[in-house]
Design an enzyme around this catalytic site. Sequence first.
Site, PDB file in Angstrom:
ATOM      1  N   TYR A   1       4.192   5.982   1.279  1.00  0.00           N
ATOM      2  CA  TYR A   1       5.289   6.812   1.305  1.00  0.00           C
ATOM      3  C   TYR A   1       4.469   7.709   0.461  1.00  0.00           C
ATOM      4  O   TYR A   1       5.126   8.801  -0.553  1.00  0.00           O
ATOM      5  CB  TYR A   1       5.791   5.375  -0.417  1.00  0.00           C
ATOM      6  CG  TYR A   1       6.027   4.215   0.311  1.00  0.00           C
ATOM      7  CD1 TYR A   1       6.649   4.209   1.460  1.00  0.00           C
ATOM      8  CD2 TYR A   1       5.408   3.672  -0.027  1.00  0.00           C
ATOM      9  CE1 TYR A   1       7.216   3.118   2.145  1.00  0.00           C
ATOM     10  CE2 TYR A   1       6.125   1.686   0.399  1.00  0.00           C
ATOM     11  CZ  TYR A   1       7.375   2.050   1.546  1.00  0.00           C
ATOM     12  OH  TYR A   1       7.714   1.100   1.882  1.00  0.00           O
ATOM     13  N   SER A   2       3.194   8.087   0.245  1.00  0.00           N
ATOM     14  CA  SER A   2       2.833   9.025  -1.168  1.00  0.00           C
ATOM     15  C   SER A   2       3.211  10.510  -0.578  1.00  0.00           C
ATOM     16  O   SER A   2       3.180  10.695   1.090  1.00  0.00           O
ATOM     17  CB  SER A   2       1.596   8.674  -0.884  1.00  0.00           C
ATOM     18  OG  SER A   2       0.511   9.608  -0.125  1.00  0.00           O
TER      19      SER A   2
ATOM     20  N   PRO B   1       0.584  -1.395   0.192  1.00  0.00           N
ATOM     21  CA  PRO B   1      -0.231  -0.392  -0.103  1.00  0.00           C
ATOM     22  C   PRO B   1       1.171   1.658   0.359  1.00  0.00           C
ATOM     23  O   PRO B   1       1.954   1.259   0.841  1.00  0.00           O
ATOM     24  CB  PRO B   1      -0.380  -0.478   1.498  1.00  0.00           C
ATOM     25  CG  PRO B   1      -0.995  -1.601   1.702  1.00  0.00           C
ATOM     26  CD  PRO B   1       0.375  -2.447   1.093  1.00  0.00           C
ATOM     27  N   CYS B   2       0.723   2.114  -0.629  1.00  0.00           N
ATOM     28  CA  CYS B   2       1.822   3.567  -1.425  1.00  0.00           C
ATOM     29  C   CYS B   2       0.423   4.680  -0.425  1.00  0.00           C
ATOM     30  O   CYS B   2       1.684   5.363  -0.305  1.00  0.00           O
ATOM     31  CB  CYS B   2       1.488   3.888  -2.193  1.00  0.00           C
ATOM     32  SG  CYS B   2       0.017   4.094  -3.394  1.00  0.00           S
ATOM     33  N   GLN B   3       0.308   4.445   0.704  1.00  0.00           N
ATOM     34  CA  GLN B   3      -0.725   6.021   2.044  1.00  0.00           C
ATOM     35  C   GLN B   3       0.756   6.416   2.004  1.00  0.00           C
ATOM     36  O   GLN B   3       0.968   7.209   2.990  1.00  0.00           O
ATOM     37  CB  GLN B   3      -1.566   5.642   2.406  1.00  0.00           C
ATOM     38  CG  GLN B   3      -2.438   5.466   1.283  1.00  0.00           C
ATOM     39  CD  GLN B   3      -2.855   4.233   0.672  1.00  0.00           C
ATOM     40  OE1 GLN B   3      -2.151   3.397   1.246  1.00  0.00           O
ATOM     41  NE2 GLN B   3      -3.990   3.473   1.028  1.00  0.00           N
TER      42      GLN B   3
END
Length: 430
Positions: free
Chosen positions: A132-133, A128-130
């Site tokens: 890192y975003s 899940p990229c949240q």
Amino acid sequence: MPSKLPGKYNYNFIDLFAGAGGLSEGFIQAGFNPIAHVEMNSFAAQTLVTRSAYYYLKQTKQMDVYYRYLRGEITRDSFLEFIPNHISQTVICETMSNDSLPRVFKNIDGIMMTWNMQSVDVIVGGPPCQAYSLVGRAQSSHMEIPMKDDPRNYLYKLYARFLRKYQPRMFVFENVTGIKSAQGGTIWKNLQEDLKHVGYEIDCREQNAQTFGVLQNRRRMVIVGWLKNTGLAYPDFKVKNTNAVVNDLFTDLPELRPGESNNTYSKIKPSRYVIENGIRTMDDVLTLQNCRPNIERDINIYKRAIELWNDGHKRLNYNDLPQELKTHKNRHSFTDRFKVVEGDEHCCHTILAHLSKDGHYFIHPDIRQHRSITVREAARIQSFPDSYYFEGPRTSQFVQIGNAVPPLMARGIAEGIFAKLHREDADVQQ
């Protein structure tokens, strides 16, 4: 299982943190066989089961069952009665953790035994990229768990454990561009070290979905790894040029006003882009073409935003609205919170999971419709075929689509991976 590759070579893959299956769809379209999809969200897992059922029914020439389900003529339970357990069980709905990994490994080993698979060729996925975003970091001060303490930052360690166990010849790790700068670059450095430590050489390059023929500006970091001393390398992905514009995705879809629903294709022929990229076939059943209701204030704002875009591609600034249309106290950031999809451009701005909250950032470009885009329209922008059905409530459907890798982009990546594996196998045969 989906149809196998024509010819001598046949490659398989495991999809981790699979979401709704955008990466899987691209690899399947390129001829790879899925061993398993691992996904924690129950609605996304149901979507993966439905897509696996689609491929099974297509191969067994029972597509009438699938279309009856999409038309609502049979229940989901009745629909799944047509699907053997060994098909639906390839979707593993588990939250990945140190505790759950032994169970996941056991399930995958059982699947491989059922299909008589001796090895894994490729592992794909991206945590899940949240965490890192860049947007996520900007909002971290409002979160219960500070971004630096988010356990999702370290899910790459679990990915590395899959690499250690199954030793695929190559892997694809996709994530947001912010992964390189998260925590001052510390996570990026540690991630590379962990992936190399389990026996891989890696290369990371920024890729844009637009260069794969997707009508969307979507920048992502794509890490490719290969077993050391194999002679493999990062593929040179083919650039796919198109003259299509975003409106070409919408021409055959029915016009809707806020709150309306219509799952009947319009009488206008689908665009060449939609047909050539397999987004629609003549047998498809239209689904998920329903839109949110909007209050009069938002409709007025939408109309203003569309008028500005049509007047030389100007953007609406929230601070320029009449006072009676303003409800947000924050007048300093996110002043572009109302944004029109760039219908007359070759690509639009990035589809985001935030669509589940509201549609203000994704306003349909047709002023007659003055609404936000539907689930199906968002799916088309992401290059999902119309036959792809997303399970769960509308909020979850938007999240699944916004978080997905566009299948057309995934297919281009898969074709590049195939070319490398095929070339290596050909060299071994000589």
